[in-house]
Design a protein around this motif. Structure first.
Motif, PDB file in Angstrom:
ATOM      1  N   TYR A  78       0.821  -1.223   0.000  1.00 32.67           N
ATOM      2  CA  TYR A  78       0.000   0.000   0.000  1.00 32.67           C
ATOM      3  C   TYR A  78       0.851   1.268   0.000  1.00 32.67           C
ATOM      4  CZ  TYR A  78      -4.285  -2.513  -0.282  1.00 32.67           C
ATOM      5  OH  TYR A  78      -5.294  -3.300  -0.765  1.00 32.67           O
ATOM      6  N   TYR A  85      -3.368   4.554  -6.983  1.00 29.58           N
ATOM      7  CA  TYR A  85      -4.799   4.221  -6.892  1.00 29.58           C
ATOM      8  C   TYR A  85      -5.639   5.516  -6.813  1.00 29.58           C
ATOM      9  CZ  TYR A  85      -4.568  -0.869  -5.699  1.00 29.58           C
ATOM     10  OH  TYR A  85      -4.418  -2.227  -5.701  1.00 29.58           O
ATOM     11  N   TRP A  89      -7.931   6.129  -9.816  1.00 30.01           N
ATOM     12  CA  TRP A  89      -9.197   5.420  -9.560  1.00 30.01           C
ATOM     13  C   TRP A  89     -10.135   6.243  -8.695  1.00 30.01           C
ATOM     14  CZ3 TRP A  89     -10.749   1.218 -12.136  1.00 30.01           C
ATOM     15  CH2 TRP A  89     -11.782   0.432 -11.628  1.00 30.01           C
ATOM     16  N   PHE A  93     -11.152   2.317  -2.823  1.00 31.34           N
ATOM     17  CA  PHE A  93     -10.287   1.306  -3.431  1.00 31.34           C
ATOM     18  C   PHE A  93     -11.042  -0.015  -3.571  1.00 31.34           C
ATOM     19  CE2 PHE A  93      -6.149   3.413  -1.604  1.00 31.34           C
ATOM     20  CZ  PHE A  93      -6.402   4.534  -2.368  1.00 31.34           C
ATOM     21  N   HIS A  94     -12.089  -0.007  -4.373  1.00 28.92           N
ATOM     22  CA  HIS A  94     -12.835  -1.255  -4.579  1.00 28.92           C
ATOM     23  C   HIS A  94     -13.597  -1.171  -5.900  1.00 28.92           C
ATOM     24  CE1 HIS A  94     -16.768   0.604  -3.718  1.00 28.92           C
ATOM     25  NE2 HIS A  94     -16.160   1.274  -2.765  1.00 28.92           N
ATOM     26  N   GLU A 199     -13.666  -5.330   0.401  1.00 24.58           N
ATOM     27  CA  GLU A 199     -12.502  -5.789  -0.373  1.00 24.58           C
ATOM     28  C   GLU A 199     -11.195  -5.605   0.405  1.00 24.58           C
ATOM     29  OE1 GLU A 199     -12.610  -4.637  -4.510  1.00 24.58           O
ATOM     30  OE2 GLU A 199     -14.789  -4.558  -4.499  1.00 24.58           O
ATOM     31  N   HIS A 203      -6.808  -9.767   2.304  1.00 19.47           N
ATOM     32  CA  HIS A 203      -5.386  -9.663   2.640  1.00 19.47           C
ATOM     33  C   HIS A 203      -5.021 -10.491   3.872  1.00 19.47           C
ATOM     34  CE1 HIS A 203      -4.346  -6.590  -0.260  1.00 19.47           C
ATOM     35  NE2 HIS A 203      -5.301  -5.786   0.160  1.00 19.47           N
ATOM     36  N   TRP A 229     -13.237 -11.052  -1.803  1.00 20.84           N
ATOM     37  CA  TRP A 229     -12.634 -11.487  -3.074  1.00 20.84           C
ATOM     38  C   TRP A 229     -12.577 -13.019  -3.052  1.00 20.84           C
ATOM     39  CZ3 TRP A 229      -8.173  -8.688  -5.957  1.00 20.84           C
ATOM     40  CH2 TRP A 229      -8.508  -7.353  -6.168  1.00 20.84           C
ATOM     41  N   ASP A 253      -2.051  -7.890  -6.330  1.00 23.78           N
ATOM     42  CA  ASP A 253      -2.940  -7.284  -5.333  1.00 23.78           C
ATOM     43  C   ASP A 253      -2.562  -7.670  -3.905  1.00 23.78           C
ATOM     44  OD1 ASP A 253      -5.122  -5.891  -6.979  1.00 23.78           O
ATOM     45  OD2 ASP A 253      -5.019  -7.860  -7.916  1.00 23.78           O
ATOM     46  N   TYR A 300      -4.629   4.423 -19.062  1.00 21.19           N
ATOM     47  CA  TYR A 300      -3.469   3.761 -18.445  1.00 21.19           C
ATOM     48  C   TYR A 300      -2.199   4.088 -19.235  1.00 21.19           C
ATOM     49  CZ  TYR A 300      -7.069   0.685 -16.480  1.00 21.19           C
ATOM     50  OH  TYR A 300      -8.178   0.177 -15.880  1.00 21.19           O
ATOM     51  N   ASN A 303      -1.222   7.514 -18.444  1.00 20.84           N
ATOM     52  CA  ASN A 303      -0.637   7.530 -17.099  1.00 20.84           C
ATOM     53  C   ASN A 303       0.798   6.997 -17.124  1.00 20.84           C
ATOM     54  OD1 ASN A 303      -3.098   8.399 -16.303  1.00 20.84           O
ATOM     55  ND2 ASN A 303      -3.699   6.557 -15.195  1.00 20.84           N
ATOM     56  N   HIS A 324       3.694   0.932 -11.540  1.00 20.19           N
ATOM     57  CA  HIS A 324       2.597   1.199 -12.468  1.00 20.19           C
ATOM     58  C   HIS A 324       2.460   0.075 -13.489  1.00 20.19           C
ATOM     59  CE1 HIS A 324       0.337   3.190 -15.718  1.00 20.19           C
ATOM     60  NE2 HIS A 324      -0.316   3.701 -14.700  1.00 20.19           N
ATOM     61  N   LEU A 327       0.634  -2.749 -11.990  1.00 19.64           N
ATOM     62  CA  LEU A 327      -0.817  -2.516 -11.908  1.00 19.64           C
ATOM     63  C   LEU A 327      -1.485  -2.658 -13.272  1.00 19.64           C
ATOM     64  CD1 LEU A 327      -1.041   0.481  -9.404  1.00 19.64           C
ATOM     65  CD2 LEU A 327      -1.417  -1.939  -8.971  1.00 19.64           C
ATOM     66  N   LEU A 334      -7.331  -9.097 -13.783  1.00 14.86           N
ATOM     67  CA  LEU A 334      -8.653  -8.901 -13.164  1.00 14.86           C
ATOM     68  C   LEU A 334      -9.758  -8.943 -14.228  1.00 14.86           C
ATOM     69  CD1 LEU A 334      -7.618  -6.101 -10.648  1.00 14.86           C
ATOM     70  CD2 LEU A 334      -8.692  -8.263  -9.992  1.00 14.86           C
TER      71      LEU A 334
HETATM   72  C1  LIG Z   1      -9.331  -4.363  -3.506  1.00 20.37           C
HETATM   73  C2  LIG Z   1      -8.152  -4.192  -4.054  1.00 20.37           C
HETATM   74  C3  LIG Z   1      -7.919  -3.066  -5.031  1.00 20.37           C
HETATM   75  C4  LIG Z   1      -8.943  -3.048  -6.159  1.00 20.37           C
HETATM   76  C5  LIG Z   1      -8.809  -1.887  -7.140  1.00 20.37           C
HETATM   77  C6  LIG Z   1      -9.167  -0.575  -6.450  1.00 20.37           C
HETATM   78  C7  LIG Z   1      -7.418  -1.844  -7.820  1.00 20.37           C
HETATM   79  C8  LIG Z   1      -7.053  -3.168  -8.488  1.00 20.37           C
HETATM   80  C9  LIG Z   1      -6.172  -2.839  -9.703  1.00 20.37           C
HETATM   81  C10 LIG Z   1      -5.956  -1.348  -9.632  1.00 20.37           C
HETATM   82  C11 LIG Z   1      -5.543  -0.577 -10.835  1.00 20.37           C
HETATM   83  C12 LIG Z   1      -5.139  -1.172 -11.988  1.00 20.37           C
HETATM   84  C13 LIG Z   1      -4.646  -0.424 -13.152  1.00 20.37           C
HETATM   85  C14 LIG Z   1      -4.144   0.983 -12.750  1.00 20.37           C
HETATM   86  C15 LIG Z   1      -3.721   1.817 -13.978  1.00 20.37           C
HETATM   87  C16 LIG Z   1      -2.641   1.100 -14.765  1.00 20.37           C
HETATM   88  C17 LIG Z   1      -3.230   3.194 -13.524  1.00 20.37           C
HETATM   89  O1  LIG Z   1      -2.876   3.982 -14.646  1.00 20.37           O
HETATM   90  C18 LIG Z   1      -4.286   3.935 -12.729  1.00 20.37           C
HETATM   91  C19 LIG Z   1      -4.718   3.117 -11.520  1.00 20.37           C
HETATM   92  C20 LIG Z   1      -5.226   1.706 -11.919  1.00 20.37           C
HETATM   93  C21 LIG Z   1      -6.540   1.853 -12.694  1.00 20.37           C
HETATM   94  C22 LIG Z   1      -5.407   0.887 -10.604  1.00 20.37           C
HETATM   95  C23 LIG Z   1      -6.517   1.490  -9.732  1.00 20.37           C
HETATM   96  C24 LIG Z   1      -6.947   0.635  -8.553  1.00 20.37           C
HETATM   97  C25 LIG Z   1      -7.266  -0.812  -8.993  1.00 20.37           C
HETATM   98  C26 LIG Z   1      -8.445  -0.862  -9.956  1.00 20.37           C
HETATM   99  C27 LIG Z   1      -7.039  -5.200  -3.792  1.00 20.37           C
HETATM  100  C28 LIG Z   1      -5.666  -4.671  -3.695  1.00 20.37           C
HETATM  101  C29 LIG Z   1      -7.349  -6.211  -2.729  1.00 20.37           C
END
Ligand SMILES: C=C(CC[C@@H](C)[C@H]1CC[C@H]2C3=CC[C@H]4[C@H](C)[C@@H](O)CC[C@]4(C)[C@H]3CC[C@]12C)C(C)C
Ligand code: SAM
Length: 364
Positions: A78, A85, A89, A93-94, A199, A203, A229, A253, A300, A303, A324, A327, A334
């Motif tokens: 984290y 994130y 996003w 974070f879900h 979510e 962990h 999950w 993750d 992405y 980014n 990055h 991810l 996913l």
């Molecule tokens: C619950 C958990 C986290 C879930 C989601 C919030 C995140 C899982 C994968 C993450 C992402 C993937 C791609 C990234 C992208 C490449 C970047 O440019 C911008 C951020 C992402 C979209 C990022 C965002 C959060 C997620 C969707 C887990 C850890 C138990």
């Protein structure tokens, strides 16, 4: 200056303005820019080392990774991903089922409000958020229910971000954030009127440990809802493609091992909960939760370029590009988990602590 040079200069200036205003400026979340991406509580010069040590967890055979090491490994994860994130996003974070005609923000909020409606929280109740991240769900839930929410996260950097956001939107009187391990929570027995986890419990190396802790801190009769999950009943352990997808999700993750949907209610009962309801919120007719991941592909790439430039200029810590990239690959695993239907990030379980539950054994 001839007209071609004038054109090129104009185009460059327009491109630069677009870059700063539309790309560097408002990302998913106002207030987070590419230039703000850090390694959380890790100093910039240690980000690459921490990323390498994160991977070593998966390089060693599972047997020599003790469950005691998991919270530290999750904390490192984290530190590495929290800013990315939030930037890419948002503050929650879900995932959530996509809703036709509604924005991602609406879908996210409704998914969060459903959790607190399920546990029937009332104004003034004290509710626990198990694994609260930077508090997106906590703020939506406090605003919706007027309950007081106490969130716990293992990651100190998230605590700082969550507190800053709570203050900024004037919800700091209702929302409290504590840094700690949800496997050994710093709260007295029977001190909460309800609890939820979104979510986050994925962990935990053993689900029994976190569920038993939640049971301990709840008052008798109080409700707990969790979005878990899981692998679904479509998952086949002898299908190499399935195994590849699930291992990819675990690696990207920080998961010590995904569990089967069939284990969730059994665990809740084993620790002493009554199970009131269990349902996969991703099952049809729910809209695909992974649609947002698929649609983000161009963003992405943008980014990735921004982070590469920031890292090359020394603004983003060395190692951020690797994080990055990880991810980016995780988003693909996913998505494949969603497309095949072998994985769900929202297997919902609603439990109650029995009214006649004996107090936890403090001599154990
Ligand atoms: C619950 C958990 C986290 C879930 C989601 C919030 C995140 C899982 C994968 C993450 C992402 C993937 C791609 C990234 C992208 C490449 C970047 O440019 C911008 C951020 C992402 C979209 C990022 C965002 C959060 C997620 C969707 C887990 C850890 C138990
Ligand atoms: C994917 S995030 C979800 C956060 C939040 N529920 C949300 O939806 O925005 C998982 C959260 O669980 C927390 N977490 C994981 N293991 C933990 C542990 N052992 N103790 C406390 N928090 C933990 C992480 O720090 C993170 O905040």
């Amino acid at each position: 200056m001839d007209s071609v040079a004038l054109w090129c200069t104009g185009a460059l200036i327009a491109g630069g303005i677009y870059w700063f205003v539309c790309v560097m400026g408002p990302a998913e979340q106002k207030g987070k820019r590419a230039t703000d991406i850090s390694g959380g509580s890790i100093s910039a010069d240690k980000v690459q080392d921490n990323y390498d040590s994160y991977w070593s967890f998966f390089r060693r055979p599972k047997e020599i990774e003790t469950k005691e090491k998991v919270p530290d490994f999750v904390d490192t994860f984290y530190n590495l991903v929290t800013d990315i994130y939030e930037w890419g996003w948002g503050q929650s974070f879900h995932f959530s089922p996509s809703l036709p005609g509604r924005s991602d923000a609406d879908a996210t909020r409704l998914h969060e409000e459903m959790a607190v409606d399920l546990i029937r929280a009332s104004p003034g109740d004290r509710i626990l958020d198990v694994g609260c991240g930077i508090g997106g769900p906590m703020r939506a839930i406090a605003a919706h229910s007027r309950a007081r929410v106490v969130g716990i996260t293992i990651n100190e950097y998230q605590v700082d971000r969550a507190r800053a956001h709570n203050k900024k939107v004037g919800l700091d009187a209702l929302c409290e954030v504590v840094c700690g391990n949800f496997l050994q929570m710093p709260f007295p027995d029977a001190s909460f009127d309800g609890a939820y986890s979104i979510e986050a419990t994925c962990h935990a190396p053993r689900l029994d440990d976190v569920y038993a802790e939640v049971l301990r801190v709840l008052k008798p009769g109080a409700l707990y809802v969790s979005y878990e999950w899981v692998t679904t009943d479509k998952y086949r352990g002898d299908d190499l493609n399935h195994v590849d997808i699930i291992q990819g999700i675990e690696r990207g993750d920080a998961l010590p091992g995904l569990r089967s949907h069939a284990d969730i209610a059994a665990t809740a009962r084993r620790v002493g909960f009554e199970v009131l309801e269990e349902r996969d919120l991703a099952a049809p007719p729910a809209g695909p939760w992974w649609k947002r991941l698929k649609m983000g592909r161009i963003a992405y790439w943008r980014n990735h370029m921004l982070i590469k430039i920031s890292a090359a200029l020394g603004v983003a810590p060395k190692g951020t590009v690797d994080v990055h990239d990880m991810l980016f690959k995780t988003a693909d695993y996913l998505t494949r988990g969603g497309d095949t239907g072998i994985f769900s990030p929202m297997h919902m379980i609603l439990c109650r602590k029995p009214k006649d539950s004996p107090p936890a054994d403090s001599s154990a």
